[in-house]
Write an enzyme that holds these catalytic residues in place. Structure first.
Site, PDB file in Angstrom:
ATOM      1  N   SER A 157       0.860  -1.189   0.000  1.00 12.20           N
ATOM      2  CA  SER A 157       0.000   0.000   0.000  1.00 12.20           C
ATOM      3  C   SER A 157       0.893   1.235   0.000  1.00 12.20           C
ATOM      4  O   SER A 157       1.887   1.290   0.736  1.00 12.20           O
ATOM      5  CB  SER A 157      -0.849   0.050   1.262  1.00 12.20           C
ATOM      6  OG  SER A 157      -1.564  -1.136   1.428  1.00 12.20           O
ATOM      7  N   CYS A 337      -7.687  -1.965   6.930  1.00 14.08           N
ATOM      8  CA  CYS A 337      -6.451  -2.334   6.235  1.00 14.08           C
ATOM      9  C   CYS A 337      -5.456  -2.910   7.238  1.00 14.08           C
ATOM     10  O   CYS A 337      -5.290  -2.391   8.342  1.00 14.08           O
ATOM     11  CB  CYS A 337      -5.857  -1.116   5.524  1.00 14.08           C
ATOM     12  SG  CYS A 337      -4.529  -1.567   4.381  1.00 14.08           S
TER      13      CYS A 337
HETATM   14  P1  FAD Z   1       7.925 -13.939   1.192  1.00 11.08           P
HETATM   15  O1  FAD Z   1       9.294 -14.224   0.695  1.00 11.08           O
HETATM   16  O2  FAD Z   1       6.847 -13.815   0.195  1.00 11.08           O
HETATM   17  O3  FAD Z   1       7.566 -14.918   2.331  1.00 11.08           O
HETATM   18  C1  FAD Z   1       6.278 -14.888   2.932  1.00 11.08           C
HETATM   19  C2  FAD Z   1       6.370 -15.425   4.347  1.00 11.08           C
HETATM   20  O4  FAD Z   1       6.764 -16.757   4.303  1.00 11.08           O
HETATM   21  C3  FAD Z   1       7.404 -14.693   5.195  1.00 11.08           C
HETATM   22  O5  FAD Z   1       6.851 -14.438   6.457  1.00 11.08           O
HETATM   23  C4  FAD Z   1       8.568 -15.661   5.276  1.00 11.08           C
HETATM   24  O6  FAD Z   1       9.294 -15.501   6.476  1.00 11.08           O
HETATM   25  C5  FAD Z   1       7.852 -16.985   5.201  1.00 11.08           C
HETATM   26  N1  FAD Z   1       8.693 -18.080   4.635  1.00 11.08           N
HETATM   27  C6  FAD Z   1       9.651 -17.990   3.711  1.00 11.08           C
HETATM   28  N2  FAD Z   1      10.180 -19.215   3.465  1.00 11.08           N
HETATM   29  C7  FAD Z   1       9.509 -20.087   4.230  1.00 11.08           C
HETATM   30  C8  FAD Z   1       9.562 -21.486   4.409  1.00 11.08           C
HETATM   31  N3  FAD Z   1      10.427 -22.256   3.754  1.00 11.08           N
HETATM   32  N4  FAD Z   1       8.703 -22.036   5.286  1.00 11.08           N
HETATM   33  C9  FAD Z   1       7.811 -21.274   5.954  1.00 11.08           C
HETATM   34  N5  FAD Z   1       7.720 -19.945   5.827  1.00 11.08           N
HETATM   35  C10 FAD Z   1       8.549 -19.349   4.975  1.00 11.08           C
HETATM   36  N6  FAD Z   1       3.172  -5.529   3.545  1.00 11.08           N
HETATM   37  C11 FAD Z   1       3.718  -4.491   4.213  1.00 11.08           C
HETATM   38  O7  FAD Z   1       4.694  -4.665   4.962  1.00 11.08           O
HETATM   39  N7  FAD Z   1       3.229  -3.209   4.059  1.00 11.08           N
HETATM   40  C12 FAD Z   1       2.176  -2.943   3.243  1.00 11.08           C
HETATM   41  O8  FAD Z   1       1.745  -1.782   3.135  1.00 11.08           O
HETATM   42  C13 FAD Z   1       1.590  -4.028   2.540  1.00 11.08           C
HETATM   43  N8  FAD Z   1       0.547  -3.812   1.716  1.00 11.08           N
HETATM   44  C14 FAD Z   1      -0.038  -4.849   1.054  1.00 11.08           C
HETATM   45  C15 FAD Z   1      -1.111  -4.599   0.226  1.00 11.08           C
HETATM   46  C16 FAD Z   1      -1.728  -5.645  -0.443  1.00 11.08           C
HETATM   47  C17 FAD Z   1      -2.921  -5.352  -1.341  1.00 11.08           C
HETATM   48  C18 FAD Z   1      -1.225  -6.959  -0.290  1.00 11.08           C
HETATM   49  C19 FAD Z   1      -1.864  -8.110  -1.019  1.00 11.08           C
HETATM   50  C20 FAD Z   1      -0.137  -7.208   0.510  1.00 11.08           C
HETATM   51  C21 FAD Z   1       0.482  -6.163   1.202  1.00 11.08           C
HETATM   52  N9  FAD Z   1       1.594  -6.382   2.023  1.00 11.08           N
HETATM   53  C22 FAD Z   1       2.138  -5.327   2.711  1.00 11.08           C
HETATM   54  C23 FAD Z   1       2.236  -7.707   2.154  1.00 11.08           C
HETATM   55  C24 FAD Z   1       3.388  -7.842   1.123  1.00 11.08           C
HETATM   56  O9  FAD Z   1       2.843  -7.881  -0.190  1.00 11.08           O
HETATM   57  C25 FAD Z   1       4.226  -9.110   1.281  1.00 11.08           C
HETATM   58  O10 FAD Z   1       3.354 -10.212   1.289  1.00 11.08           O
HETATM   59  C26 FAD Z   1       5.059  -9.135   2.544  1.00 11.08           C
HETATM   60  O11 FAD Z   1       5.978  -8.054   2.561  1.00 11.08           O
HETATM   61  C27 FAD Z   1       5.898 -10.434   2.611  1.00 11.08           C
HETATM   62  O12 FAD Z   1       6.624 -10.545   1.429  1.00 11.08           O
HETATM   63  P2  FAD Z   1       8.123 -11.088   1.440  1.00 11.08           P
HETATM   64  O13 FAD Z   1       8.587 -11.163   0.040  1.00 11.08           O
HETATM   65  O14 FAD Z   1       8.962 -10.330   2.397  1.00 11.08           O
HETATM   66  O15 FAD Z   1       7.951 -12.523   2.042  1.00 11.08           O
END
Ligand code: FAD
Length: 379
Positions: A157, A337
């Site tokens: 967001s 949100c």
């Molecule tokens: P990823 O790499 O996608 O991992 C997801 C989770 O899985 C993590 O917690 C990670 O630790 C865990 N993981 C990884 N590997 C493993 C494994 N082998 N086993 C178990 N667990 C595992 N986020 C915000 O911070 N701020 C925002 O404003 C925000 N707005 C959003 C708006 C929308 C409309 C949506 C859909 C999502 C929003 N998000 C927001 C969430 C954001 O899109 C991500 O999903 C979030 O930051 C996590 O992404 P990542 O790539 O860091 O984690």
């Protein structure tokens, strides 16, 4: 607008990052200084040159011995108000926009569980957006599930107005919580499983490149047909991002075609006071616009609800349920949100309150949805 400080005092931003800046995105102190700019966000630390012109200096005019008036901040380009259509998917995953990180600042204090960062991105005015929309970010590296392909897009967001924290339409800000992984058995952090994109964003440095898609989303757009409308905003953690954008548009920026005269009511749920996000910014609006802004915090690890349990946003909603229901009956918009997990507890509370009032929540909810008063973006 009137800013009753009790004595002649002003907001005096500093370009030196300090503790008060960390939580707020801008700094308030009681030092008297007519020469300094007001409401300057933390992110401007790295945008200093953009503010060096006198046009960004806000006037402080004496209203009386006791009060000062501080004007809103001029924004540009005002053509950003003229678009007839919501900007949508200007950049797609196959052809993302390469933007540049301007600044990354930790928003939370030392006792917050986890880390949340405020990230300012320079898009050069090319990835324009409206308040309440999201950007997509493609983190660098290879998608482990599709070798040879880039990572999937992650949505964030946008936490700034269309003018950005730089007030010039060239930046966008995100509020990102670093996703970490704790092993369920050992309770220890496992860095190999940390979130890819959130860690990339929180670890990025000014000047780093970042691939953007979007903007996307229409559900959280701020309805502006009625500038005197009521907007009830319920946020948990980073869910505050779109609301920071709304509130800057309502109370911080001088937008000639949008003069907000309604009520904005923010409920923010976080773990403890060190986890509060943009708290000084919101507290500043309370001082300046007491008739137009309300701000209620639920600190789950610090406050108790009326049953002695942890204080969550739904407990605050329940506390003010009479007023909230009346405002909804009068046409208020309500926005949610944050993390998905926030909704069941809130829905249960709203249903219980409706029943106590002799109303059917299901009927009320479908009416709110039909009237476009109900806006939910949870993830
Ligand atoms: P990823 O790499 O996608 O991992 C997801 C989770 O899985 C993590 O917690 C990670 O630790 C865990 N993981 C990884 N590997 C493993 C494994 N082998 N086993 C178990 N667990 C595992 N986020 C915000 O911070 N701020 C925002 O404003 C925000 N707005 C959003 C708006 C929308 C409309 C949506 C859909 C999502 C929003 N998000 C927001 C969430 C954001 O899109 C991500 O999903 C979030 O930051 C996590 O992404 P990542 O790539 O860091 O984690």
């Amino acid at each position: 607008m009137a800013h009753a400080l009790g004595a002649l005092a002003s907001v005096s931003p500093s370009v030196t990052a300090d503790a008060s800046l960390r939580k707020t995105g801008f700094k308030i102190n009681n030092n008297l200084s007519y020469d300094n700019r007001l409401w300057i966000p933390l992110s401007s630390v790295n945008l200093k040159s953009r503010f060096s012109s006198t046009k960004y200096r806000c006037k402080v005019v004496s209203m009386s011995v006791q009060q000062t008036v501080r004007s809103k901040i001029p924004v540009q380009p005002l053509e950003l108000e003229n678009a007839k259509e919501t900007p949508l998917n200007l950049y797609k995953p196959k052809e993302p926009y390469t933007a540049t990180i301007v600044s990354v600042e930790r928003l939370v204090g030392p006792n917050a569980p986890g880390e949340t960062c405020h990230i300012v991105i320079d898009h050069g005015g090319n990835v324009r957006y409206w308040e309440g929309q999201s950007y997509g970010v493609i983190p660098p590296g290879e998608n482990p599930k599709k070798p040879g392909s880039p990572h999937n897009v992650r949505l964030y967001s946008i936490a700034s107005t269309r003018y950005g924290d730089s007030f010039d339409g060239k930046t966008a800000s995100l509020c990102v919580r670093r996703a970490v992984y704790y092993d369920a058995e050992t309770g220890k952090e496992d860095p190999s499983k940390k979130g890819v994109c959130s860690n990339f964003l929180c670890d990025s440095k000014p000047g780093d490149k970042i691939l953007l898609t979007g903007p996307s989303g229409k559900i959280m757009l701020l309805p502006e047909e009625d500038p005197n409308a009521t907007h009830i905003m319920i946020a948990t953690g980073t869910g505050v991002a779109p609301f920071r954008g709304y509130l800057r548009r309502m109370f911080m920026e001088a937008v000639p075609t949008y003069k907000f005269g309604g009520l904005a009511w923010l409920f923010l749920g976080v773990a403890n006071s060190d986890s509060l996000l943009y708290d000084d910014e919101f507290t500043g609006y309370l001082k300046d616009y007491p008739d137009n802004f309300r701000y209620d915090k639920a600190l789950s690890r610090e406050q108790k609800n009326k049953s002695g349990g942890k204080m969550y946003v739904q407990d605050k909603i329940e506390e003010y349920s009479d007023e909230i229901f009346k405002l909804l009956d009068g046409g208020a918009h309500i926005y949610f949100c944050g993390l998905k997990g926030m909704m069941p507890g809130i829905q249960d509370t709203l249903k219980r309150v409706a029943e106590q009032r002799g109303e059917s929540w299901d009927t009320k909810l479908s009416q709110l949805k039909k009237n476009k008063q109900w806006h939910v973006e949870v993830y």
